[in-house]
Design a protein around this motif. Structure first.
Motif, PDB file in Angstrom:
ATOM      1  N   LEU A   1       1.014  -1.608  -0.387  1.00 10.81           N
ATOM      2  CA  LEU A   1      -0.148  -0.231  -0.059  1.00 10.81           C
ATOM      3  C   LEU A   1       0.871   1.247  -0.226  1.00 10.81           C
ATOM      4  CD1 LEU A   1      -2.787  -0.382   2.669  1.00 10.81           C
ATOM      5  CD2 LEU A   1      -3.226   0.365   0.215  1.00 10.81           C
TER       6      LEU A   1
ATOM      7  N   TRP B   1      -8.080   3.236  -7.109  1.00  9.19           N
ATOM      8  CA  TRP B   1      -9.249   1.762  -6.560  1.00  9.19           C
ATOM      9  C   TRP B   1      -8.304   0.607  -5.963  1.00  9.19           C
ATOM     10  CZ3 TRP B   1      -8.728  -2.762  -6.886  1.00  9.19           C
ATOM     11  CH2 TRP B   1      -9.919  -4.679  -6.801  1.00  9.19           C
TER      12      TRP B   1
ATOM     13  N   VAL C   1      -5.634   0.637  -4.313  1.00  5.38           N
ATOM     14  CA  VAL C   1      -4.759   1.592  -2.817  1.00  5.38           C
ATOM     15  C   VAL C   1      -6.307   1.622  -1.370  1.00  5.38           C
ATOM     16  CG1 VAL C   1      -4.483   3.716  -1.275  1.00  5.38           C
ATOM     17  CG2 VAL C   1      -3.455   3.358  -3.329  1.00  5.38           C
ATOM     18  N   LYS C   2      -7.426   2.414  -2.396  1.00 15.08           N
ATOM     19  CA  LYS C   2      -8.475   2.179  -1.043  1.00 15.08           C
ATOM     20  C   LYS C   2      -9.013   0.568  -0.826  1.00 15.08           C
ATOM     21  CE  LYS C   2     -12.031   4.968  -1.133  1.00 15.08           C
ATOM     22  NZ  LYS C   2     -13.552   5.484  -1.979  1.00 15.08           N
ATOM     23  N   THR C   3      -8.996  -0.139  -2.021  1.00 14.60           N
ATOM     24  CA  THR C   3      -9.181  -1.733  -1.655  1.00 14.60           C
ATOM     25  C   THR C   3      -8.131  -1.955  -0.551  1.00 14.60           C
ATOM     26  OG1 THR C   3      -9.985  -1.870  -3.996  1.00 14.60           O
ATOM     27  CG2 THR C   3      -9.749  -4.386  -2.818  1.00 14.60           C
TER      28      THR C   3
ATOM     29  N   GLY D   1      -6.693  -0.615   1.450  1.00 14.50           N
ATOM     30  CA  GLY D   1      -7.105  -0.434   3.333  1.00 14.50           C
ATOM     31  C   GLY D   1      -7.530  -1.028   3.365  1.00 14.50           C
ATOM     32  N   TYR D   2      -8.577  -1.408   3.423  1.00 15.98           N
ATOM     33  CA  TYR D   2      -9.777  -2.310   3.401  1.00 15.98           C
ATOM     34  C   TYR D   2      -9.417  -3.189   3.959  1.00 15.98           C
ATOM     35  CZ  TYR D   2     -12.721   1.825   3.390  1.00 15.98           C
ATOM     36  OH  TYR D   2     -12.835   2.567   3.088  1.00 15.98           O
TER      37      TYR D   2
ATOM     38  N   LEU E   1      -6.119  -4.115   4.646  1.00 19.77           N
ATOM     39  CA  LEU E   1      -5.747  -4.242   5.665  1.00 19.77           C
ATOM     40  C   LEU E   1      -6.466  -4.299   6.767  1.00 19.77           C
ATOM     41  CD1 LEU E   1      -2.720  -3.167   6.405  1.00 19.77           C
ATOM     42  CD2 LEU E   1      -3.229  -1.389   6.318  1.00 19.77           C
ATOM     43  N   LEU E   2      -7.556  -3.124   7.405  1.00 16.85           N
ATOM     44  CA  LEU E   2      -8.647  -3.845   8.016  1.00 16.85           C
ATOM     45  C   LEU E   2      -9.135  -4.705   8.551  1.00 16.85           C
ATOM     46  CD1 LEU E   2     -10.036  -1.313   9.434  1.00 16.85           C
ATOM     47  CD2 LEU E   2     -11.867  -1.229   8.284  1.00 16.85           C
ATOM     48  N   PHE E   3      -9.182  -5.240   7.127  1.00 17.62           N
ATOM     49  CA  PHE E   3      -9.778  -6.772   7.778  1.00 17.62           C
ATOM     50  C   PHE E   3      -9.012  -7.450   8.454  1.00 17.62           C
ATOM     51  CE2 PHE E   3     -10.286 -11.121   6.090  1.00 17.62           C
ATOM     52  CZ  PHE E   3     -11.736 -10.924   6.417  1.00 17.62           C
TER      53      PHE E   3
ATOM     54  N   ALA F   1      -6.549  -6.299   9.582  1.00 14.91           N
ATOM     55  CA  ALA F   1      -5.946  -6.002  11.185  1.00 14.91           C
ATOM     56  C   ALA F   1      -7.157  -6.367  12.437  1.00 14.91           C
ATOM     57  CB  ALA F   1      -5.730  -4.884  11.427  1.00 14.91           C
TER      58      ALA F   1
ATOM     59  N   LEU G   1     -17.690  -3.358   1.202  1.00 13.98           N
ATOM     60  CA  LEU G   1     -16.468  -2.930   1.176  1.00 13.98           C
ATOM     61  C   LEU G   1     -17.419  -3.109  -0.702  1.00 13.98           C
ATOM     62  CD1 LEU G   1     -14.212  -5.350   2.078  1.00 13.98           C
ATOM     63  CD2 LEU G   1     -13.766  -3.132   1.450  1.00 13.98           C
TER      64      LEU G   1
ATOM     65  N   MET H   1     -17.960  -0.131  -1.767  1.00  8.28           N
ATOM     66  CA  MET H   1     -17.364   0.692  -2.194  1.00  8.28           C
ATOM     67  C   MET H   1     -16.862   1.638  -3.660  1.00  8.28           C
ATOM     68  SD  MET H   1     -13.473   0.976  -0.205  1.00  8.28           S
ATOM     69  CE  MET H   1     -13.260  -0.560  -2.121  1.00  8.28           C
TER      70      MET H   1
ATOM     71  N   GLN I   1     -17.126   5.331  -6.953  1.00  6.33           N
ATOM     72  CA  GLN I   1     -16.154   5.934  -7.835  1.00  6.33           C
ATOM     73  C   GLN I   1     -16.380   6.400  -8.822  1.00  6.33           C
ATOM     74  OE1 GLN I   1     -12.898   3.219  -8.507  1.00  6.33           O
ATOM     75  NE2 GLN I   1     -12.226   2.845  -6.864  1.00  6.33           N
TER      76      GLN I   1
ATOM     77  N   PHE J   1      -7.442   8.388   2.250  1.00  6.09           N
ATOM     78  CA  PHE J   1      -6.467   7.252   2.468  1.00  6.09           C
ATOM     79  C   PHE J   1      -5.985   7.938   4.116  1.00  6.09           C
ATOM     80  CE2 PHE J   1      -2.186   5.489   2.461  1.00  6.09           C
ATOM     81  CZ  PHE J   1      -2.305   4.351   2.371  1.00  6.09           C
TER      82      PHE J   1
ATOM     83  N   VAL K   1      -8.065   6.539   6.551  1.00  2.03           N
ATOM     84  CA  VAL K   1      -7.850   5.091   6.837  1.00  2.03           C
ATOM     85  C   VAL K   1      -6.989   4.912   8.054  1.00  2.03           C
ATOM     86  CG1 VAL K   1      -8.429   2.987   5.527  1.00  2.03           C
ATOM     87  CG2 VAL K   1      -9.685   4.719   4.921  1.00  2.03           C
TER      88      VAL K   1
ATOM     89  N   ILE L   1      -6.689   3.049  11.667  1.00  4.13           N
ATOM     90  CA  ILE L   1      -6.847   1.824  11.596  1.00  4.13           C
ATOM     91  C   ILE L   1      -5.254   2.231  12.796  1.00  4.13           C
ATOM     92  CG2 ILE L   1      -5.269  -0.019  10.217  1.00  4.13           C
ATOM     93  CD1 ILE L   1      -6.018   0.628   7.748  1.00  4.13           C
TER      94      ILE L   1
ATOM     95  N   LEU M   1      -4.854  -0.430  16.242  1.00  2.63           N
ATOM     96  CA  LEU M   1      -3.644  -1.270  16.421  1.00  2.63           C
ATOM     97  C   LEU M   1      -3.246  -0.323  17.242  1.00  2.63           C
ATOM     98  CD1 LEU M   1      -1.572  -1.070  12.739  1.00  2.63           C
ATOM     99  CD2 LEU M   1      -2.882  -2.938  14.387  1.00  2.63           C
TER     100      LEU M   1
END
Lengths: 606, 420
Positions: free
Chosen positions: A28, A82, A84-86, A88-89, A91-93, A95, B18, B21, B25, B208, B211, B215, B219
């Motif tokens: 990312l 897209w 980067v955004k995906t 990010g999610y 990564l969230l998932f 985490a 998701l 999402m 765009q 970004f 987000v 996170i 964390l």
């Protein structure tokens, strides 16, 4: 499930999700950094294509190519976004999985433990807290005080003057009510301004009013008044022809022959005088200060002198200009009610005839490697500014009453130093400009380009001229061209003698060219037939002008020669300013007014 | 196993969000004429009033349940599931808005801007948690706040933060509250909403950096429990005040404390007060002397804080879009020719004169000057009072929740061996 298996499973899940998180985070970061640097719509390839489109505006293939490239670039960009955004999610998932598995792992590992005996030193802890609260509090106060030192209240710099009148659009201002209706019935007219007109190159300053069509009652000097005065560079309509009688044909600065008065000028400038009634106006300036001066043309007395300062947006550091252009090369324009001046800083200012400042604004500091040199001209209630810079070429119309922009036409081509003229074509006045690569006419009401002929090249300095129904334009290393604007076509052209600075002038069916290498040439305006050529050792920067059927020329050494406007060369008289002359003389009621680097001369029969 | 099914359900909801999402765009406007007509923007219909009242009703129910669970049921497990519901409803379903934390700004704006009227539902979202806190402690934080819930669920191995650090970081929520009220009162911005670290996660759509911020908070929250609630939440400041006066607050033990110390390490938020040690009790004389000094210094703190705040008003006010635009046009007039600068182009096409813009900006800056005096003075008071509190020793006999800081999450209850 056995506790050990659960423990192992949760640990493994935590390990895998942890590795997953670190990997996704790194990817990312890389993707985000790459995307931040990428500006797809500013790519060199696209810019190159867009520039080509400016040269070939009608090329559909080029347009399609740009669209395809544009779409591709956008797709790439949004695809990266897209990702980067995906990511990010993801990564969230990851985490969340990591946190839950870790939680389960720690819960499973927890054992009943001996209660913790807290032996904290509360006294010490409170001492520490006081110390750190004091430090933080002091830091906040210092931050506040530091912020006051680091910030400037720019709002206080703003002084309420009319410099921002360009942005005013209230109705009271739009309904211009001027003044002094002249004796000529033609002075009063009802003009319908259709602000809604838009063209390919036309931009409106106030889209919110784009549909407004309103009738405005305005008063403006009629053609007779204009002809009786010197409202702009090269006289009425900027055409180099003065409608005066009894002008002197000989004088001498050294002996004082026919010198009625001479007055020193306080500020350097290459602009030529403009005159209305008994008032003569000049501007001058350097990289520090600029000013506008008014003289009594009868005796040379300074009536007023006003600084050009405190203009919002005016640059604190003056732009670089060449020595032979300076900060005040543009001649002023006047309508008999007010006088308007523009400078190389991009400042444009308006004074009334008594020297009261009416409005001022900055048009944006021009990126001009010699310095802005185009003079102003006006028709009815609009001032026309040929605002060419290395970045953009445009013709602007400003409201004479407020400086507010009425329209702006972005032009193709390159920067030019020529000045606009007014030409009565098919019964309607147009603004005519000469630039590389075209000579073109624009509607004074809307700014719409009415005709255009590609015929010029190079750094265009000479302004066009209009006569015999033709527009004449010339430039060194280009051509001398006669254009029929009604047919949008060249009538004739010559590449023998071409001027560098001095503009052509035409009257009585003859056209005169004065070159920087000392040639004065006379042509038949309609056919281009050359009648005579007079060579001089010194070249011409001052534009030749015609008064009372006499052609006045000044070479750069300050020598004046007056010729008869005729098919045969005939010198009528001579004069000498005894110093360099690069400006253009003007004429009013039997007198000639000339600006030299140091003086203004009034020449007339004593 | 039942637990895993529920967790899977949450993740299914996450993945469903998701999927939507990518549809959000939008392609930017084409640069030149292609015959394409940009559709006219349409303002979305406001949420139906009935649904808004439904939100209030749900909040009321959740608050009642949280209070009942904390005070009467004394069940950590039930509180946990209530917070899961809150996270799903107020977080993911309602996109983190409306929320009580952000409503501070609406209240501030409606007080200082006569032209703005707060909606009754927003006002209720602001008042209901405060009302419940006044009676039952911070049960809102325990079960009704989606921001608290998302952090609470991800606590893994909480570390104890030293008191001096907690006290120092405890100034941040006051600063955030002060700035939020100042910015809202001047009509500048709703910074609580703009910089809400979790709203982007709830909506599955955010810048970004937001987000990443969200996170990062989560964390960090695995080891420093509820970092946003403890060291940033501006609403927590008001809840803290209210909770100190709460009539019925959660207690660790249902009867007399037997001082077994089993609960001493149970609170991940360091919100349990221990019995006063003998040593500290003896140092009260030292505390009295310093108490008097700090008490007398409070007016000085207020004055200095107010002065520093007033000096900073020029800098702070640059955050206001009108002030920023006016100064930009004054200092860089060439931006008028920058067609990419949408703010400038919007202003130029608005027909408003520069003079009006500057006068409006000056008026906003004047408000900032006054507001910064008050804000700075308030922060001075907070610093003075925090210092004063550090020299006040209150004798405590038992292990008990700190009423101001306790979130009533009911973790400590299960550690207490006393049942009746």
């Amino acid at each position: 499930m056995e506790n050990d298996i659960k423990l192992k499973l949760s640990f493994n899940i935590a390990l895998v999700s942890g590795i997953f998180c670190v990997t996704v985070a790194l990817l990312l970061l890389l993707n985000f950094m790459q995307m931040s640097k990428s500006k797809p719509l500013e790519s060199k390839a696209l810019t190159s294509l867009v520039n080509r489109l400016a040269q070939e505006p009608n090329s559909n293939e080029l347009k399609q190519e740009i669209r395809d490239f544009d779409l591709l670039a956008r797709k790439a960009y949004f695809n990266a976004r897209w990702q980067v955004k995906t990511g990010g999610y993801l990564l969230l998932f990851g985490a969340i999985i990591l946190a839950l598995s870790l939680r389960v792992f720690t819960d499973l590992r927890s054992r009943i433990e001996e209660p913790v005996i807290k032996d904290d030193n509360e006294f010490f802890s409170r001492m520490m807290a006081q110390r750190w609260v004091l430090i933080t509090g002091s830091a906040l106060i210092l931050l506040g005080l530091g912020a006051s030192l680091a910030s400037v209240d720019h709002l206080k710099r703003y002084s309420v003057d009319e410099s921002m009148a360009n942005l005013k659009t209230n109705d009271n201002q739009d309904k211009i009510e001027i003044i002094q209706v002249g004796p000529n019935p033609a002075n009063v007219d009802t003009v319908k301004i259709n602000v809604a007109k838009t063209g390919t190159n036309l931009q409106l300053s106030a889209p919110s009013k784009a549909t407004t069509v309103r009738a405005i009652k305005v008063a403006f000097p009629g053609l007779n008044e204009i002809k009786a005065n010197v409202p702009s560079f090269r006289g009425p309509l900027g055409n180099g022809v003065f409608f005066q009688k009894g002008t002197p044909v000989s004088w001498d600065a050294a002996s004082g022959k026919n010198v009625i008065w001479k007055t020193p000028v306080s500020k350097k400038g290459y602009n030529s005088p403009v005159i209305w009634g008994d008032k003569l106006f000049l501007s001058g300036g350097d990289n520090k200060t600029r000013e506008v001066s008014c003289y009594d043309r009868n005796n040379g007395k300074v009536l007023w002198k006003q600084p050009v300062d405190k203009i919002q947006g005016s640059p604190t550091a003056a732009p670089k200009v060449s020595e032979d252009t300076g900060f005040s090369a543009s001649s002023l324009v006047t309508d008999g009610n007010k006088v308007y001046a523009i400078f190389a800083t991009g400042d444009i200012i308006c004074f009334d005839m008594e020297g009261n400042r009416i409005w001022a604004r900055n048009l944006g500091v021009p990126d001009n490697h010699y310095g802005h040199a185009s003079s102003l001209i006006m028709w009815k209630d609009k001032i026309f500014v040929q605002y060419d810079t290395n970045k953009s070429r445009k013709l602007m119309a400003l409201k004479a009453s407020s400086g507010q922009q009425v329209w702006e036409t972005v032009r193709k081509g390159k920067i030019s130093w020529a000045s606009p003229i007014l030409a009565d074509i098919n019964g309607k006045f147009q603004v005519v400009l000469s630039t590389d690569p075209m000579v073109a006419g624009y509607d004074t009401e809307s700014g719409k380009e009415l005709w255009s002929v590609d015929c010029m090249s190079g750094e265009v300095g000479p302004s066009p001229a209009f006569g015999s129904g033709l527009v004449f334009a010339a430039n060194e290393y280009a051509k001398l061209v006669a254009i029929d604007p009604a047919k949008n076509a060249k009538v004739w052209e010559s590449d023998e003698y071409m001027p560098e600075v001095a503009s052509p002038v035409t009257a009585n069916g003859l056209l005169f060219i004065a070159t920087s290498y000392g040639v004065l040439a006379c042509y038949d305006a309609k056919s281009g037939e050359k009648y005579w050529v007079k060579e001089d050792a010194t070249g011409f920067y001052s534009s030749p002008v015609i008064v009372d059927n006499k052609l006045y020329t000044f070479n750069t050494a300050g020598k004046m020669k007056v010729f008869e406007v005729a098919k045969k060369e005939k010198i009528l008289g001579e004069g000498n300013a005894a110093e360099k002359v690069t400006t253009t003389p003007v004429f009013k009621e039997g007198r000639m007014y000339l600006r030299t680097p140091n003086f203004i001369y009034c020449i007339g029969k004593k | 196993m039942n637990k895993w099914i529920r967790i899977s359900l949450i993740f299914t909801l996450l993945l469903y969000s998701l999927a939507g999402m990518s549809q959000k765009q939008r392609f930017p406007k084409p640069e030149f004429g292609t015959g394409y007509h940009q559709p006219t923007p349409v303002t979305p219909e406001p949420r139906a009033l009935a649904l808004e009242y439904t939100d209030v009703f749900v909040l009321l129910i959740v608050l009642s349940l949280a209070s009942w669970i904390a005070i009467r049921r004394r069940s950590r497990k039930e509180m946990l599931w209530l917070s899961v519901f809150t996270l799903i409803y107020f977080g993911f379903y309602r996109d983190g808005c409306i929320c009580a934390i952000g409503s501070i700004q609406n209240v501030a704006l409606t007080i200082f801007e006569p032209g703005y009227a707060i909606s009754i539902t927003t006002l209720l979202f602001f008042l209901l948690p405060l009302g419940f806190t006044l009676y039952f402690g911070r049960t809102f934080c325990a079960g009704a706040c989606p921001l608290g819930a998302i952090q609470d669920l991800l606590i893994v191995k909480p570390l104890s933060i030293p008191e001096w650090l907690r006290k120092t970081l405890g100034l941040l929520p006051y600063l955030y509250l002060t700035l939020a009220v100042l910015f809202a009162a001047t009509g500048t911005d709703f910074i609580i909403c703009r910089y809400d670290p979790f709203v982007g996660i709830f909506r599955m759509d955010a810048a970004f950096h937001m987000v990443v911020l969200g996170i990062a908070f989560l964390l960090m929250g695995m080891f420093v429990a509820r970092p946003y609630c403890r060291f940033l939440c501006p609403y927590g400041v008001i809840l803290n005040w209210m909770s100190r006066f709460s009539k019925w607050h959660l207690a660790i033990t249902p009867a007399a404390c037997i001082q077994c110390r089993l609960c001493s390490d149970s609170c991940p938020f360091d919100a349990i007060d221990f019995p006063t040690g003998e040593k500290e009790a003896k140092k009260r004389v030292w505390g009295v002397n310093r108490f008097l000094v700090y008490l007398l210094l409070i007016p000085a703190w207020i004055l200095i804080g107010g002065f520093a705040g007033s000096k900073a008003h020029t800098w702070i006010s640059k955050a206001n879009s009108k002030v920023y635009l006016a100064e930009l046009l004054i200092t860089k007039p060439e931006v008028r020719n920058d067609e990419k600068n949408l703010d400038v182009q919007a202003f130029l096409s608005s027909g408003k004169s520069m003079e009006i813009l500057v006068n409006e900006a000056k008026e906003i800056r004047r408000k900032f000057y006054l507001g910064s005096w008050i804000a700075g003075g308030f922060m001075g008071l907070v610093i003075g009072m925090t210092l004063l509190n550090q020299v006040i020793f209150r004798r405590k006999e038992d292990y008990q929740p700190n009423k101001g800081n306790c979130y009533s999450c009911a973790r400590c209850i299960s550690y207490c061996p006393v049942r009746n």
